[in-house]
Design an enzyme around this catalytic site. Structure first.
Site, PDB file in Angstrom:
ATOM      1  N   TYR A 133       0.812  -1.210   0.000  1.00  0.00           N
ATOM      2  CA  TYR A 133       0.000   0.000   0.000  1.00  0.00           C
ATOM      3  C   TYR A 133       0.850   1.266   0.000  1.00  0.00           C
ATOM      4  O   TYR A 133       0.311   2.378  -0.053  1.00  0.00           O
ATOM      5  CB  TYR A 133      -0.960   0.013   1.194  1.00  0.00           C
ATOM      6  CG  TYR A 133      -2.108  -0.946   1.021  1.00  0.00           C
ATOM      7  CD1 TYR A 133      -1.879  -2.263   0.649  1.00  0.00           C
ATOM      8  CD2 TYR A 133      -3.412  -0.550   1.226  1.00  0.00           C
ATOM      9  CE1 TYR A 133      -2.918  -3.146   0.489  1.00  0.00           C
ATOM     10  CE2 TYR A 133      -4.460  -1.429   1.070  1.00  0.00           C
ATOM     11  CZ  TYR A 133      -4.208  -2.734   0.705  1.00  0.00           C
ATOM     12  OH  TYR A 133      -5.241  -3.611   0.549  1.00  0.00           O
ATOM     13  N   LYS A 180       3.115 -13.962   5.864  1.00  0.00           N
ATOM     14  CA  LYS A 180       3.459 -14.923   4.816  1.00  0.00           C
ATOM     15  C   LYS A 180       4.986 -15.061   4.799  1.00  0.00           C
ATOM     16  O   LYS A 180       5.621 -15.035   3.742  1.00  0.00           O
ATOM     17  CB  LYS A 180       2.898 -14.416   3.477  1.00  0.00           C
ATOM     18  CG  LYS A 180       2.803 -15.461   2.401  1.00  0.00           C
ATOM     19  CD  LYS A 180       1.741 -16.506   2.639  1.00  0.00           C
ATOM     20  CE  LYS A 180       1.856 -17.619   1.615  1.00  0.00           C
ATOM     21  NZ  LYS A 180       1.015 -18.776   1.904  1.00  0.00           N
ATOM     22  N   ASP A 213      -2.658 -17.429   5.346  1.00  0.00           N
ATOM     23  CA  ASP A 213      -3.722 -18.215   4.699  1.00  0.00           C
ATOM     24  C   ASP A 213      -4.388 -19.140   5.710  1.00  0.00           C
ATOM     25  O   ASP A 213      -5.601 -19.372   5.666  1.00  0.00           O
ATOM     26  CB  ASP A 213      -3.233 -18.973   3.452  1.00  0.00           C
ATOM     27  CG  ASP A 213      -1.807 -19.437   3.526  1.00  0.00           C
ATOM     28  OD1 ASP A 213      -1.040 -18.873   4.334  1.00  0.00           O
ATOM     29  OD2 ASP A 213      -1.424 -20.346   2.791  1.00  0.00           O
ATOM     30  N   ASP A 237      -6.019  -5.865   5.453  1.00  0.00           N
ATOM     31  CA  ASP A 237      -7.171  -5.335   4.726  1.00  0.00           C
ATOM     32  C   ASP A 237      -8.131  -6.481   4.400  1.00  0.00           C
ATOM     33  O   ASP A 237      -9.341  -6.370   4.585  1.00  0.00           O
ATOM     34  CB  ASP A 237      -6.665  -4.671   3.435  1.00  0.00           C
ATOM     35  CG  ASP A 237      -7.702  -3.733   2.844  1.00  0.00           C
ATOM     36  OD1 ASP A 237      -8.756  -3.555   3.460  1.00  0.00           O
ATOM     37  OD2 ASP A 237      -7.457  -3.188   1.753  1.00  0.00           O
TER      38      ASP A 237
END
Ligand code: NAP
Length: 492
Positions: A133, A180, A213, A237
């Site tokens: 972002y 991640k 995930d 987000d």
């Protein structure tokens, strides 16, 4: 009649676009009815501002107002296509370094969901400034777009410390870091390392790390296991919208954007243009965001009263907005309007809900630790030993890899050797080329045996490559205190 508090706060209010003015008006009416004296400074941002030619979507007067008041209540903002490139929302968050996006998700009485009775009560703490972002994007070729994922130790420390401090003041027992790091070892990996190191300062709080995930999976399977989730910007987000969906949807999802100096409160949802001006949208999300605002400015008692009134209203089932009617198979035609719901909340001020709250959010403790764990001084960075290892040169080429590879090796010179060529992060030369060509490659040059390249050597190398190839960007390969500061290509 409410007794009006003697303190007069100044708060910037941005009505925003679409349904924004309706929900902002609803929250302001309720705050006034609860007796909190606020001098509102109305300010513009969003679609009309873009259309008037301001490409930031946030005019100077609005920035000045927030600088003065340091707190804002904001309706959703649209970024109309063709009027500005950057979202006015993201601009506001960045201008005031509101690095902590806090999105609570908890089971609400009278809002039936698949998880009713499980006691969902979690807070997602999302980093708000960095990551993809940061919006640093480039077209490398007409068909290859690249975005820079930026994670810093300082940015990570601030948000992770914020999450632990929030857990501490609200009596929450666990903070889960969602990353991640298994794939993005340097960026998400840095966030994970900072989390693990900071966790040692909070021995009373359980710290766990889960891959993002799996967090998405676990959120759907067993959301009540989570307490505080801290995560990077894009991950946050996505999972915060997911979490909103678990507890009734966007109509109920509140948020606060907190910085060290400024805080901006807004609903998670956007401007819902199809409902604009119809007096049908659910204002709960912004009302609950304004409850967060009141806690932030030290009006905790009024915040509790409004929160109670919202919960009592929902619980009563007497004021059901369209979105909730749709979810519960109710009569949408008979649903309560935005203004009708607002009236019902005002009517319930002073009434306690039957459902007992597991906890209240707590006003941030100004004495809470903000001391950085790490040293970010010039002296600290000067003391870190660095070595120049080589150069990655990204380039566009139509040559088949069997020709491109040798041609790049031929210009390596004496100081460097071509270690390999990669396409989209996968090693394709020397050896068997794999994957589809997208006409864009990374040539990795490392120091030749016994050579110690200097800055000037990098420029000379780039110059030699540029004579034959269209380079698009370069990355210096370095090591810091002996640790390599870059990753290997897949399959290298
Ligand atoms: P949206 O405005 O959030 O609306 C999507 C859908 O969510 C609505 O059509 C509606 O669903 C439901 N919804 C949203 N708010 C609701 C509420 N208060 N009560 C009940 N249902 C609600 O998302 P969008 O249509 O993708 O975005 C519209 C504009 O808003 C875009 O310009 C976007 O950039 C902007 N935006 C701004 C912000 C912000 O200012 N922070 C955030 C997100 C998006 P149903 O259709 O099922 O009724």
């Amino acid at each position: 009649m409410p007794t009006t508090s003697p303190v007069r706060h100044r708060v910037t209010v941005i009505p925003g676009d679409g349904v924004g003015p309706e929900i902002v008006h609803s929250a302001m009416r309720i705050i006034e009815a609860a007796g909190v004296a606020i001098a509102w400074e109305e300010a513009a941002a969003g679609a009309a501002v873009f259309r008037a030619g301001d490409t930031s979507g946030v005019p100077r007067e609005t920035r000045d107002s927030i600088e003065r008041t340091r707190v804002a209540l904001k309706g959703p903002l649209e970024t109309p296509v063709g009027f500005g490139e950057k979202s006015a929302n993201v601009t506001l968050r960045k201008l005031f370094e509101t690095y902590a996006n806090v999105r609570p998700a908890r089971e609400l009485p009278g809002v039936p969901t698949r998880y009713a009775g499980e006691g969902i009560d979690l807070v997602i703490v999302r980093e708000n400034i960095e990551d993809l972002y940061a919006g640093i994007e480039h077209l490398e070729t007409p068909d290859v777009a690249q975005g820079l994922k930026l994670i810093t130790r300082k940015g990570s420390e601030k948000i992770i410390r914020y999450a632990f401090e929030l857990a501490r003041r609200e009596g929450r027992s666990k903070v889960t870091a969602a990353t991640k790091a298994n794939i993005m070892k340097l960026t998400e990996g840095l966030f994970k390392r900072v989390f693990e190191e900071l966790a040692t300062e909070y021995p009373g709080i359980r710290a766990e790390h889960l891959i993002i995930d799996n967090v998405a999976h676990q959120l759907v399977k067993d959301p009540a296991q989570f307490d505080v989730i801290v995560t990077t910007n894009l991950n946050g987000d996505i999972i915060s919208d997911l979490a909103s969906g678990l507890v009734g949807g966007l109509g109920f999802a509140a948020s606060g954007n907190y910085g060290d100096d400024v805080a901006i409160f807004e609903a998670v949802h956007g401007s819902a243009p199809k409902y604009a001006g119809k007096d049908v949208i659910n204002p709960t999300a912004l009302i609950l965001s304004s409850v967060m605002l009141l806690r932030h400015i030290g009006e905790g008692a009024a915040a509790d009263r409004i929160e109670d009134a919202v919960l009592a209203t929902l619980e009563s089932g007497a004021a059901v907005t369209q979105d909730l009617a749709r979810q519960t198979g109710g009569d949408v035609e008979q649903a309560t309007s935005t203004s009708g719901f607002t009236d019902a909340v005002i009517g319930n001020l002073g009434r306690a809900p039957m459902a007992t709250l597991a906890r209240r959010a707590r006003t941030p403790d100004p004495t809470a630790s903000r001391l950085p764990r790490w040293d970010y001084s010039v002296g600290h960075y000067a003391a870190i030993s660095r070595a120049l290892v080589g150069l990655d040169i990204m380039l566009e080429s139509d040559l088949p890899i069997e020709e491109l590879g040798p041609s790049l090796a031929a210009v390596a010179g004496d100081t460097f050797r071509l270690e390999g060529v990669a396409s989209r992060g996968t090693h394709v030369y020397p050896g068997e080329a794999v994957g589809d060509s997208v006409r864009w490659y990374t040539a990795r040059y490392v120091a030749a045996e016994g050579r110690e390249p200097r800055g000037r050597d990098l420029l000379d190398l780039l110059g030699r490559v540029a004579e034959h190839h269209r380079w698009t960007h370069v990355e210096r390969l370095q090591s810091f205190d002996g640790e390599l500061g870059y990753t290997a290509s897949q399959g290298a």
